[in-house]
Design a protein around this motif. Structure first.
Motif, PDB file in Angstrom:
ATOM      1  N   THR A 285      -5.375   1.230  -4.805  1.00  0.00           N
ATOM      2  CA  THR A 285      -5.305   1.651  -3.412  1.00  0.00           C
ATOM      3  C   THR A 285      -6.653   2.179  -2.906  1.00  0.00           C
ATOM      4  O   THR A 285      -7.417   2.781  -3.653  1.00  0.00           O
ATOM      5  N   LYS A 286      -6.900   1.942  -1.637  1.00  0.00           N
ATOM      6  CA  LYS A 286      -8.091   2.474  -0.976  1.00  0.00           C
ATOM      7  C   LYS A 286      -7.708   3.581   0.010  1.00  0.00           C
ATOM      8  O   LYS A 286      -8.559   4.134   0.692  1.00  0.00           O
ATOM      9  N   GLN A 287      -6.426   3.905   0.064  1.00  0.00           N
ATOM     10  CA  GLN A 287      -5.965   4.921   0.990  1.00  0.00           C
ATOM     11  C   GLN A 287      -6.098   6.316   0.389  1.00  0.00           C
ATOM     12  O   GLN A 287      -6.232   6.468  -0.833  1.00  0.00           O
ATOM     13  N   SER A 288      -6.073   7.323   1.243  1.00  0.00           N
ATOM     14  CA  SER A 288      -6.149   8.710   0.780  1.00  0.00           C
ATOM     15  C   SER A 288      -5.451   9.618   1.773  1.00  0.00           C
ATOM     16  O   SER A 288      -5.096   9.201   2.879  1.00  0.00           O
TER      17      SER A 288
ATOM     18  N   GLU B 125       3.133  13.069   4.105  1.00  0.00           N
ATOM     19  CA  GLU B 125       3.054  12.109   5.197  1.00  0.00           C
ATOM     20  C   GLU B 125       4.356  12.080   6.004  1.00  0.00           C
ATOM     21  O   GLU B 125       4.333  11.942   7.235  1.00  0.00           O
TER      22      GLU B 125
ATOM     23  N   SER C 152       1.170   3.379   2.244  1.00  0.00           N
ATOM     24  CA  SER C 152       1.824   3.491   3.546  1.00  0.00           C
ATOM     25  C   SER C 152       3.142   2.719   3.581  1.00  0.00           C
ATOM     26  O   SER C 152       4.100   3.135   4.255  1.00  0.00           O
TER      27      SER C 152
ATOM     28  N   GLU D 288       0.843  -1.186   0.000  1.00  0.00           N
ATOM     29  CA  GLU D 288       0.000   0.000   0.000  1.00  0.00           C
ATOM     30  C   GLU D 288       0.885   1.244   0.000  1.00  0.00           C
ATOM     31  O   GLU D 288       2.108   1.157   0.174  1.00  0.00           O
TER      32      GLU D 288
END
Length: 263
Positions: free
Chosen positions: A184-187, A89, A57, A55
């Motif tokens: 990806t499902k992250q944001s 980040e 991250s 991911e």
């Protein structure tokens, strides 16, 4: 990795499916007065190997390990697209003196908005690269084909030489983690002020993350960040105008220093 120069430390982070070579024309413009590191991301050609699906991250964690490896406590960090997301980040983790995020990924509401559009275009580019791979040496010779093939990521893709175009396509072809990143499902959805100055740079001609959508979302989530729109460049503006990008990076660092003096 590319490492050049001495002075204040600048770290450059590239976008998904690319490599440190995205910055090859920018680094020489920064290195006369700065120590510049351009890293290649986890699972990308030339970067650390990924052992499984990953991911965003995981990409960021690997970048932080690279900062530790080269004893870079709080450098000035610039990133493009996925690299811009990573830069923000890393700043959140206290690892940046300042951030310049160029077309940062992650500022999307739902998969039906900017994320879906951008990732759909990237998947299409990866598919076209795969089916045309046997013809790549021939196709790369045409400046018109280079411009048309890169129209979603650069306004003037024909500025790349045939060899540079081939290397960029091969970076995408041999990226081990593109399937994971494209789904990806992250944001980037936090709203806390960053612990360092941040400049968000939006290319006016960006077809992946249009400023009228993504810059608006970014303003909502990072209201304290300075925001700029640069004309006549696309999503990967290091292709279109390396000098403009190098100048923008240096100005963002100076802005950060002035901001901190005024605090």
């Amino acid at each position: 990795m590319i490492h050049q120069g001495t002075g204040e430390t600048i770290v450059l982070l590239h976008g998904a499916t690319s490599s440190c070579n995205t910055w090859k024309h920018v680094v020489p413009l920064l290195s006369p007065s700065n120590e510049v590191f351009a890293f290649t991301a986890l699972g990308h050609r030339g970067g650390n190997k990924a052992t499984s699906s990953i991911e965003i991250s995981d990409i960021i964690d690997d970048f932080e390990r690279l900062l530790d490896k080269y004893n870079l406590d709080k450098p000035h960090i610039t990133g493009n697209s996925m690299g811009g997301w990573a830069a923000i980040e890393l700043a959140k983790r206290g690892r940046a003196a300042s951030v310049c995020a160029i077309s940062p990924a992650g500022f999307w509401n739902t998969p039906q908005h900017g994320q879906h559009l951008a990732l759909k275009k990237l998947k299409r580019l990866a598919f076209i690269a795969k089916i045309t791979q046997p013809l790549l040496p021939l196709l790369a010779k045409s400046s018109l084909i280079r411009m048309l093939a890169l129209k979603d990521v650069a306004k003037y893709g024909n500025k790349l030489s045939g060899c540079e175009f081939t290397a960029m396509v091969e970076d995408m072809l041999y990226c081990e983690v593109k399937s994971s990143l494209f789904n990806t499902k992250q944001s980037l959805n936090f709203t806390e002020p960053l612990p360092c100055p941040c400049t968000l740079v939006w290319p006016e001609c960006d077809l992946l993350f249009p400023p009228n959508i993504n810059a608006v979302i970014a303003k909502e989530r990072l209201p304290d960040a300075r925001s700029l729109i640069l004309k006549d460049i696309g999503h990967v503006p290091m292709i279109d105008d390396p000098l403009l990008i190098a100048t923008t990076i240096l100005k963002s660092i100076e802005y950060g220093k002035a901001f901190e003096l005024n605090e």
